[in-house]
Design a protein around this motif. Structure first.
Motif, mmCIF file in Angstrom:
data_model
loop_
_atom_site.group_PDB
_atom_site.id
_atom_site.type_symbol
_atom_site.label_atom_id
_atom_site.label_comp_id
_atom_site.label_asym_id
_atom_site.label_seq_id
_atom_site.Cartn_x
_atom_site.Cartn_y
_atom_site.Cartn_z
ATOM 1 N N HIS A 89 -6.390 -1.130 0.143
ATOM 2 C CA HIS A 89 -4.997 -1.060 -0.296
ATOM 3 C C HIS A 89 -4.040 -1.753 0.675
ATOM 4 C CE1 HIS A 89 -5.496 2.458 -3.368
ATOM 5 N NE2 HIS A 89 -6.014 1.307 -3.778
ATOM 6 N N SER B 206 0.846 -0.674 -3.694
ATOM 7 C CA SER B 206 2.279 -0.412 -3.554
ATOM 8 C C SER B 206 3.014 -1.740 -3.378
ATOM 9 C CB SER B 206 2.523 0.481 -2.342
ATOM 10 O OG SER B 206 2.048 -0.158 -1.156
ATOM 11 N N PRO B 207 4.326 -1.768 -3.570
ATOM 12 C CA PRO B 207 5.090 -2.993 -3.331
ATOM 13 C C PRO B 207 5.010 -3.395 -1.857
ATOM 14 C CG PRO B 207 6.364 -1.420 -4.615
ATOM 15 C CD PRO B 207 5.155 -0.691 -4.118
ATOM 16 N N LYS C 139 1.211 -7.844 -5.833
ATOM 17 C CA LYS C 139 1.378 -6.803 -4.811
ATOM 18 C C LYS C 139 0.205 -6.766 -3.830
ATOM 19 C CE LYS C 139 2.209 -3.617 -7.927
ATOM 20 N NZ LYS C 139 2.506 -2.296 -8.559
ATOM 21 N N HIS D 122 -2.143 -5.185 2.146
ATOM 22 C CA HIS D 122 -1.612 -6.411 1.560
ATOM 23 C C HIS D 122 -2.167 -7.619 2.302
ATOM 24 C CE1 HIS D 122 1.378 -3.985 -0.592
ATOM 25 N NE2 HIS D 122 1.618 -3.365 0.554
ATOM 26 N N LYS E 135 -2.811 1.592 3.165
ATOM 27 C CA LYS E 135 -1.643 1.324 2.334
ATOM 28 C C LYS E 135 -0.458 0.926 3.204
ATOM 29 C CE LYS E 135 1.432 3.661 -0.957
ATOM 30 N NZ LYS E 135 1.695 4.937 -1.682
ATOM 31 N N GLY E 136 0.202 -0.173 2.838
ATOM 32 C CA GLY E 136 1.375 -0.640 3.565
ATOM 33 C C GLY E 136 1.089 -1.570 4.712
ATOM 34 N N ASN F 73 -5.674 6.448 3.787
ATOM 35 C CA ASN F 73 -4.940 5.969 2.611
ATOM 36 C C ASN F 73 -5.329 4.531 2.288
ATOM 37 O OD1 ASN F 73 -3.755 4.548 4.673
ATOM 38 N ND2 ASN F 73 -1.657 5.117 4.177
ATOM 39 N N ASP G 66 -3.929 -6.387 -8.126
ATOM 40 C CA ASP G 66 -3.038 -5.454 -7.428
ATOM 41 C C ASP G 66 -2.998 -4.072 -8.064
ATOM 42 O OD1 ASP G 66 -1.633 -6.044 -9.705
ATOM 43 O OD2 ASP G 66 0.172 -6.750 -8.672
#
Length: 455
Positions: free
Chosen positions: A237, A153-154, A177, A239, A129-130, A126, A149
């Motif tokens: 993806h 995702s937030p 983001k 952060h 992500k996260g 993914n 961004d």
């Protein structure tokens, strides 16, 4: 007992400090080069009873027997059966048509088979992500396209950090983001000169390392119209939490420890560092190793660069066993600049001089001149001012790679003297190590072996 460690300096590195995601080659891409609609498939099978101890040659013949009758000839079997796997899986790789695949799927020995055009660890993921990556470096330039961004995702709920970007006279920087946090720990240097508390990258190093680790997808990326495509970091993806702990040319252990402390409190998952401490003996004297150990105990993965030295013994830094130490080597792609001589000989080198300008040279030959053949060694290296008394106007200049001047500056010297192009040739000790540089004129960086032939 307790003691006070002296402030130690760190040097910035251009080695990528981030974990590598291994990506499997797409069989479909390889197979598209074959003829007659053949594509490469991996076929997983189970052995019949009594064949579990067969030798390699017998196993290979058994795999051949499973191929469709359309490939039954010995010649075709040898060409179509690419690999007979013996140890890691039971199966083989073969070049097959769509019809042959359907026929083989009916065989009871075949467990599964597939082209897997979208498989591989990276494409199947993914894109992290996260995940929150704390980057400790010179800050970032937040309006760089790698930090948009789009598709992000937030921030996760566990994130507790803050963003210290603010409006300046010329532009307004904000978090989004992608960059969910940014702090500066470069408030004062050792002479107590005050810096801005805004973590904006002024030299590009932090922007480079951060975008390599987790830059978002950037379409239409290229180098002077070379290598067009989509660029991204390893974890596009994920952060970012940015911790500016380095000034223009150095990082203080006081700031590095403060960055670690904040990253742990803020809730990052990964800490990425592209710097090494200088003159560190024991691990208990190494600020990065000490802080990384505490971060590891709290479940934070710490990855550091191995340094820019080597290859030789004792040249790797950040080698504590609780750190993932990452070194970089060559890559599997080149941007080729071919030098074609009047006798038809061609030598492949490297350069990223804009190809639109280079096209003008493809059908034109220039006289080739080698400065320094009369004992003028500085001229041979094309150093500053060394060509002023040599007629190189409109000629291709043969320059030996020297250490007194940079590769790009050698091209500037040739251009300033009126040269039309440059062949930059390695000395013997540099061998085949060539670089893809944005030269100011048509140029090709060639190996020492190529230089010997051209001479």
């Amino acid at each position: 007992m307790c003691g006070v460690l002296p402030i130690r300096k760190f040097i910035l590195l251009f080695t990528i400090a981030f974990m590598f995601h291994v990506s499997l080659a797409q069989e479909g891409e390889v197979a598209s080069l074959s003829q007659n609609n053949l594509q490469t498939y991996i076929v997983y099978v189970h052995k019949p009873e009594g064949l579990h101890s067969m030798q390699s040659e017998s196993l290979h013949r058994w795999y051949q027997s499973l191929l469709p009758v359309t490939t039954a000839s010995t010649e075709h079997q040898q060409q179509r059966l690419l690999y007979s796997y013996r140890h890691v899986v039971t199966g083989f790789a073969a070049r097959l048509t769509g019809e042959e695949v359907k026929a083989m799927e009916k065989k009871e020995e075949v467990l599964s088979m597939g082209l897997h055009p979208e498989k591989g660890f990276w494409k199947k993921s993914n894109f992290d992500k996260g995940v929150i990556i704390g980057v400790m470096d010179t800050g970032v330039l937040p309006d760089h396209p790698s930090f948009r961004d789009e598709g992000m995702s937030p921030p996760p709920d566990r994130w507790k950090g803050r963003c210290d970007f603010k409006q300046t006279a010329n532009r307004t920087f904000v978090c989004n983001k992608k960059i969910i946090g940014a702090r500066s720990f470069q408030v004062y240097d050792n002479l107590l000169h005050s810096f801005s508390a805004q973590p904006v990258d002024e030299i590009g190093h932090g922007t480079h390392t951060a975008s390599t680790a987790a830059g978002n997808f950037v379409r239409g990326a290229n180098l002077y119209n070379n290598a067009n495509g989509t660029a991204s970091g390893v974890a596009p993806h994920a952060h970012f939490a940015i911790y500016q702990v380095c000034s223009l040319d150095e990082c203080s252990s006081t700031d590095v420890l403060a960055g670690f402390d904040a990253a742990v409190e803020d809730g990052v998952d990964v800490i990425s560092i592209s710097m090494t401490s200088l003159n560190v003996g024991q691990l208990f004297e190494d600020s990065i190793a000490l802080a990384a150990f505490s971060a590891m105990q709290r479940g934070i993965f710490v990855v550091c660069s191995a340094g820019n030295s080597g290859p030789s013994s004792n040249s790797a830094y950040n080698a504590a066993p609780w750190i993932l130490t990452v070194g970089a080597s060559t890559i599997d792609r080149n941007i080729i600049a071919t030098a074609r001589l009047g006798n038809g000989d061609e030598f492949d080198g490297e350069s990223i001089f804009p190809p639109n300008s280079t096209k003008r040279l493809n059908s034109k030959l220039f006289p080739l001149v080698q400065p320094g053949i009369n004992g003028q060694m500085l001229s041979q290296n094309c150093n500053n001012g060394s060509l002023k008394d040599i007629n190189v106007k409109g000629k291709a200049v043969f320059c030996e790679r020297g250490m007194e001047v940079s590769r790009l500056d050698q091209g500037k010297v040739v251009k300033a003297a009126g040269g039309a192009a440059m062949l930059l040739v390695n000395q013997e000790q540099k061998g085949f190590t060539t670089y893809t540089d944005p030269h100011v004129l048509p140029a090709s960086h060639l190996s020492s072996a190529a230089g010997l032939n051209i001479r």
